[in-house]
Design a protein around this motif. Structure first.
Motif, PDB file in Angstrom:
ATOM      1  N   LEU A 176      -0.742 -20.490 -10.322  1.00 14.54           N
ATOM      2  CA  LEU A 176      -0.196 -19.631  -9.265  1.00 14.54           C
ATOM      3  C   LEU A 176      -0.161 -18.169  -9.714  1.00 14.54           C
ATOM      4  O   LEU A 176      -0.520 -17.267  -8.943  1.00 14.54           O
ATOM      5  CB  LEU A 176       1.207 -20.099  -8.885  1.00 14.54           C
ATOM      6  CG  LEU A 176       1.306 -21.409  -8.102  1.00 14.54           C
ATOM      7  CD1 LEU A 176       2.773 -21.801  -7.907  1.00 14.54           C
ATOM      8  CD2 LEU A 176       0.612 -21.285  -6.754  1.00 14.54           C
ATOM      9  N   ALA A 177       0.262 -17.942 -10.952  1.00 17.40           N
ATOM     10  CA  ALA A 177       0.323 -16.579 -11.469  1.00 17.40           C
ATOM     11  C   ALA A 177      -1.074 -15.963 -11.539  1.00 17.40           C
ATOM     12  O   ALA A 177      -1.269 -14.787 -11.196  1.00 17.40           O
ATOM     13  CB  ALA A 177       0.971 -16.573 -12.852  1.00 17.40           C
ATOM     14  N   ILE A 178      -2.056 -16.752 -11.950  1.00 21.95           N
ATOM     15  CA  ILE A 178      -3.436 -16.284 -12.041  1.00 21.95           C
ATOM     16  C   ILE A 178      -3.968 -15.907 -10.653  1.00 21.95           C
ATOM     17  O   ILE A 178      -4.600 -14.860 -10.466  1.00 21.95           O
ATOM     18  CB  ILE A 178      -4.334 -17.369 -12.673  1.00 21.95           C
ATOM     19  CG1 ILE A 178      -4.085 -17.466 -14.181  1.00 21.95           C
ATOM     20  CG2 ILE A 178      -5.804 -17.101 -12.393  1.00 21.95           C
ATOM     21  CD1 ILE A 178      -4.673 -16.338 -14.982  1.00 21.95           C
ATOM     22  N   VAL A 179      -3.708 -16.762  -9.658  1.00 24.91           N
ATOM     23  CA  VAL A 179      -4.194 -16.511  -8.299  1.00 24.91           C
ATOM     24  C   VAL A 179      -3.579 -15.237  -7.732  1.00 24.91           C
ATOM     25  O   VAL A 179      -4.274 -14.378  -7.169  1.00 24.91           O
ATOM     26  CB  VAL A 179      -3.891 -17.711  -7.382  1.00 24.91           C
ATOM     27  CG1 VAL A 179      -4.168 -17.361  -5.924  1.00 24.91           C
ATOM     28  CG2 VAL A 179      -4.720 -18.923  -7.791  1.00 24.91           C
ATOM     29  N   VAL A 180      -2.261 -15.083  -7.883  1.00 24.97           N
ATOM     30  CA  VAL A 180      -1.577 -13.891  -7.373  1.00 24.97           C
ATOM     31  C   VAL A 180      -2.099 -12.630  -8.057  1.00 24.97           C
ATOM     32  O   VAL A 180      -2.352 -11.606  -7.405  1.00 24.97           O
ATOM     33  CB  VAL A 180      -0.051 -14.021  -7.556  1.00 24.97           C
ATOM     34  CG1 VAL A 180       0.651 -12.708  -7.210  1.00 24.97           C
ATOM     35  CG2 VAL A 180       0.495 -15.148  -6.692  1.00 24.97           C
ATOM     36  N   ALA A 181      -2.266 -12.693  -9.377  1.00 30.79           N
ATOM     37  CA  ALA A 181      -2.734 -11.524 -10.126  1.00 30.79           C
ATOM     38  C   ALA A 181      -4.159 -11.142  -9.731  1.00 30.79           C
ATOM     39  O   ALA A 181      -4.478  -9.962  -9.570  1.00 30.79           O
ATOM     40  CB  ALA A 181      -2.657 -11.798 -11.627  1.00 30.79           C
ATOM     41  N   ALA A 182      -5.038 -12.138  -9.573  1.00 35.73           N
ATOM     42  CA  ALA A 182      -6.432 -11.864  -9.211  1.00 35.73           C
ATOM     43  C   ALA A 182      -6.525 -11.233  -7.823  1.00 35.73           C
ATOM     44  O   ALA A 182      -7.249 -10.243  -7.620  1.00 35.73           O
ATOM     45  CB  ALA A 182      -7.259 -13.147  -9.267  1.00 35.73           C
ATOM     46  N   ILE A 183      -5.800 -11.796  -6.859  1.00 29.82           N
ATOM     47  CA  ILE A 183      -5.809 -11.242  -5.500  1.00 29.82           C
ATOM     48  C   ILE A 183      -5.255  -9.820  -5.508  1.00 29.82           C
ATOM     49  O   ILE A 183      -5.778  -8.927  -4.819  1.00 29.82           O
ATOM     50  CB  ILE A 183      -4.998 -12.141  -4.552  1.00 29.82           C
ATOM     51  CG1 ILE A 183      -5.711 -13.491  -4.362  1.00 29.82           C
ATOM     52  CG2 ILE A 183      -4.802 -11.464  -3.198  1.00 29.82           C
ATOM     53  CD1 ILE A 183      -4.929 -14.495  -3.548  1.00 29.82           C
ATOM     54  N   SER A 184      -4.215  -9.594  -6.281  1.00 25.95           N
ATOM     55  CA  SER A 184      -3.612  -8.262  -6.354  1.00 25.95           C
ATOM     56  C   SER A 184      -4.582  -7.251  -6.941  1.00 25.95           C
ATOM     57  O   SER A 184      -4.659  -6.105  -6.471  1.00 25.95           O
ATOM     58  CB  SER A 184      -2.337  -8.308  -7.197  1.00 25.95           C
ATOM     59  OG  SER A 184      -1.379  -9.175  -6.621  1.00 25.95           O
ATOM     60  N   MET A 185      -5.342  -7.649  -7.961  1.00 28.77           N
ATOM     61  CA  MET A 185      -6.325  -6.745  -8.562  1.00 28.77           C
ATOM     62  C   MET A 185      -7.397  -6.349  -7.552  1.00 28.77           C
ATOM     63  O   MET A 185      -7.799  -5.180  -7.469  1.00 28.77           O
ATOM     64  CB  MET A 185      -6.981  -7.413  -9.774  1.00 28.77           C
ATOM     65  CG  MET A 185      -6.137  -7.385 -11.032  1.00 28.77           C
ATOM     66  SD  MET A 185      -5.952  -5.714 -11.702  1.00 28.77           S
ATOM     67  CE  MET A 185      -7.650  -5.277 -12.055  1.00 28.77           C
ATOM     68  N   ILE A 186      -7.862  -7.312  -6.763  1.00 35.16           N
ATOM     69  CA  ILE A 186      -8.892  -7.025  -5.762  1.00 35.16           C
ATOM     70  C   ILE A 186      -8.332  -6.104  -4.678  1.00 35.16           C
ATOM     71  O   ILE A 186      -9.011  -5.176  -4.223  1.00 35.16           O
ATOM     72  CB  ILE A 186      -9.421  -8.339  -5.160  1.00 35.16           C
ATOM     73  CG1 ILE A 186     -10.146  -9.153  -6.248  1.00 35.16           C
ATOM     74  CG2 ILE A 186     -10.350  -8.061  -3.988  1.00 35.16           C
ATOM     75  CD1 ILE A 186     -10.538 -10.547  -5.825  1.00 35.16           C
ATOM     76  N   LEU A 187      -7.096  -6.329  -4.264  1.00 33.97           N
ATOM     77  CA  LEU A 187      -6.462  -5.460  -3.271  1.00 33.97           C
ATOM     78  C   LEU A 187      -6.284  -4.041  -3.800  1.00 33.97           C
ATOM     79  O   LEU A 187      -6.490  -3.058  -3.068  1.00 33.97           O
ATOM     80  CB  LEU A 187      -5.104  -6.039  -2.854  1.00 33.97           C
ATOM     81  CG  LEU A 187      -5.146  -7.283  -1.962  1.00 33.97           C
ATOM     82  CD1 LEU A 187      -3.734  -7.805  -1.714  1.00 33.97           C
ATOM     83  CD2 LEU A 187      -5.840  -6.977  -0.632  1.00 33.97           C
ATOM     84  N   LEU A 188      -5.922  -3.922  -5.071  1.00 31.30           N
ATOM     85  CA  LEU A 188      -5.772  -2.595  -5.677  1.00 31.30           C
ATOM     86  C   LEU A 188      -7.116  -1.862  -5.729  1.00 31.30           C
ATOM     87  O   LEU A 188      -7.169  -0.644  -5.513  1.00 31.30           O
ATOM     88  CB  LEU A 188      -5.189  -2.719  -7.079  1.00 31.30           C
ATOM     89  CG  LEU A 188      -3.679  -2.958  -7.155  1.00 31.30           C
ATOM     90  CD1 LEU A 188      -3.254  -3.225  -8.599  1.00 31.30           C
ATOM     91  CD2 LEU A 188      -2.930  -1.747  -6.611  1.00 31.30           C
ATOM     92  N   LYS A 189      -8.176  -2.592  -6.011  1.00 31.90           N
ATOM     93  CA  LYS A 189      -9.512  -1.994  -6.009  1.00 31.90           C
ATOM     94  C   LYS A 189      -9.853  -1.488  -4.609  1.00 31.90           C
ATOM     95  O   LYS A 189     -10.375  -0.367  -4.443  1.00 31.90           O
ATOM     96  CB  LYS A 189     -10.536  -3.029  -6.484  1.00 31.90           C
ATOM     97  CG  LYS A 189     -11.983  -2.706  -6.182  1.00 31.90           C
ATOM     98  CD  LYS A 189     -12.471  -1.443  -6.873  1.00 31.90           C
ATOM     99  CE  LYS A 189     -13.960  -1.234  -6.594  1.00 31.90           C
ATOM    100  NZ  LYS A 189     -14.444   0.072  -7.086  1.00 31.90           N
ATOM    101  N   PHE A 190      -9.550  -2.292  -3.589  1.00 35.95           N
ATOM    102  CA  PHE A 190      -9.809  -1.891  -2.206  1.00 35.95           C
ATOM    103  C   PHE A 190      -9.022  -0.630  -1.851  1.00 35.95           C
ATOM    104  O   PHE A 190      -9.565   0.315  -1.251  1.00 35.95           O
ATOM    105  CB  PHE A 190      -9.436  -3.037  -1.263  1.00 35.95           C
ATOM    106  CG  PHE A 190      -9.522  -2.679   0.193  1.00 35.95           C
ATOM    107  CD1 PHE A 190     -10.739  -2.654   0.858  1.00 35.95           C
ATOM    108  CD2 PHE A 190      -8.371  -2.354   0.899  1.00 35.95           C
ATOM    109  CE1 PHE A 190     -10.814  -2.307   2.191  1.00 35.95           C
ATOM    110  CE2 PHE A 190      -8.437  -2.012   2.248  1.00 35.95           C
ATOM    111  CZ  PHE A 190      -9.662  -1.986   2.890  1.00 35.95           C
ATOM    112  N   LEU A 191      -7.751  -0.601  -2.221  1.00 36.91           N
ATOM    113  CA  LEU A 191      -6.920   0.570  -1.943  1.00 36.91           C
ATOM    114  C   LEU A 191      -7.415   1.801  -2.689  1.00 36.91           C
ATOM    115  O   LEU A 191      -7.412   2.910  -2.155  1.00 36.91           O
ATOM    116  CB  LEU A 191      -5.458   0.268  -2.321  1.00 36.91           C
ATOM    117  CG  LEU A 191      -4.710  -0.723  -1.419  1.00 36.91           C
ATOM    118  CD1 LEU A 191      -3.335  -1.022  -2.004  1.00 36.91           C
ATOM    119  CD2 LEU A 191      -4.579  -0.171  -0.005  1.00 36.91           C
ATOM    120  N   HIS A 192      -7.843   1.589  -3.938  1.00 41.80           N
ATOM    121  CA  HIS A 192      -8.369   2.706  -4.722  1.00 41.80           C
ATOM    122  C   HIS A 192      -9.579   3.327  -4.033  1.00 41.80           C
ATOM    123  O   HIS A 192      -9.682   4.551  -3.897  1.00 41.80           O
ATOM    124  CB  HIS A 192      -8.755   2.224  -6.124  1.00 41.80           C
ATOM    125  CG  HIS A 192      -9.447   3.263  -6.953  1.00 41.80           C
ATOM    126  ND1 HIS A 192     -10.816   3.469  -6.878  1.00 41.80           N
ATOM    127  CD2 HIS A 192      -8.982   4.169  -7.845  1.00 41.80           C
ATOM    128  CE1 HIS A 192     -11.157   4.440  -7.693  1.00 41.80           C
ATOM    129  NE2 HIS A 192     -10.067   4.892  -8.298  1.00 41.80           N
TER     130      HIS A 192
END
Length: 212
Positions: free
Chosen positions: A146-162
């Protein structure tokens, strides 16, 4: 055996904090800037899958990996990991640049380079071992996944926002990087000292109990 949900939540949150996407975005800033979203997402997913396998291995077998395979005590690993984190924190707070060399984004092994040492490190490995000892291997595996999934999705969202903000408000992105870098340094240094203290405290406890 009934699952201790408090310990399960603590294990999940501990690993998620160590995988903090905001901090990792600073470590991987060069990759965030130079790679398009689709490729970045693929690399992140692959890197986190590699890391997940490593974390599950340590969650299931725990300190036995250190004792029987590596022939080194888990406490020594914790203390050394804390010292490593402390050096990284000092470099960041002094503005000495990224903690590791810039990776080659054209390399076929870039996913592995992201996984180690950015995701798989002394802190996250220790958290996986602790999770396995707290709630058992099956529950720890779920918490880690669960922690891995949340972290991976968050990284992709941060890239999109960047990418979205970069084209419109570049000066704000630079300001964010500067502030996040300072916060990263404080967190990294504090966690490093905590790892060292926990390792020393446990070593002293075992010494008093005659376990060493």
């Amino acid at each position: 055996m009934d699952l201790d949900w408090d310990q399960f939540a603590n294990s999940f949150l501990l690993l998620l904090v160590l995988l903090n996407p905001f901090i990792m975005s600073i470590y991987l800033l060069d990759l965030v800037k130079r790679v398009e979203l689709k490729l970045f997402s693929q690399l992140i997913v692959r890197a986190f899958l590699i890391s997940l396998l490593v974390f599950l291995l340590f969650a299931w077998f725990g300190e036995r990996i250190f004792d029987n395979l590596f022939q080194v005590r888990f406490l020594a690993f914790m203390i050394f990991g804390g010292i490593t984190f402390l050096i990284i924190g000092i470099r960041l707070i002094l503005g000495m640049g990224p903690p590791v060399d810039v990776m080659n984004t054209q390399s076929r092994e870039v996913a592995g380079a992201i996984a180690m040492p950015f995701i798989v490190g002394p802190g996250t490995i220790s958290a996986s071992v602790i999770a396995g000892s707290r709630v058992g291997a099956p529950a720890a595996s779920l918490a880690i996944t669960l922690a891995i999934v949340v972290a991976a999705i968050s990284m992709i969202l941060l890239k999109f926002l960047h990418d979205w903000v970069q084209t419109r408000h570049e000066r704000y992105v630079e300001r964010y990087v500067e502030i996040a870098g300072r916060i990263t340094a404080l967190f990294t240094g504090s966690f490093a000292v905590d790892m060292i203290l926990k390792g020393v405290e446990r070593w002293l406890f075992l010494l008093q109990q005659g376990g060493l």
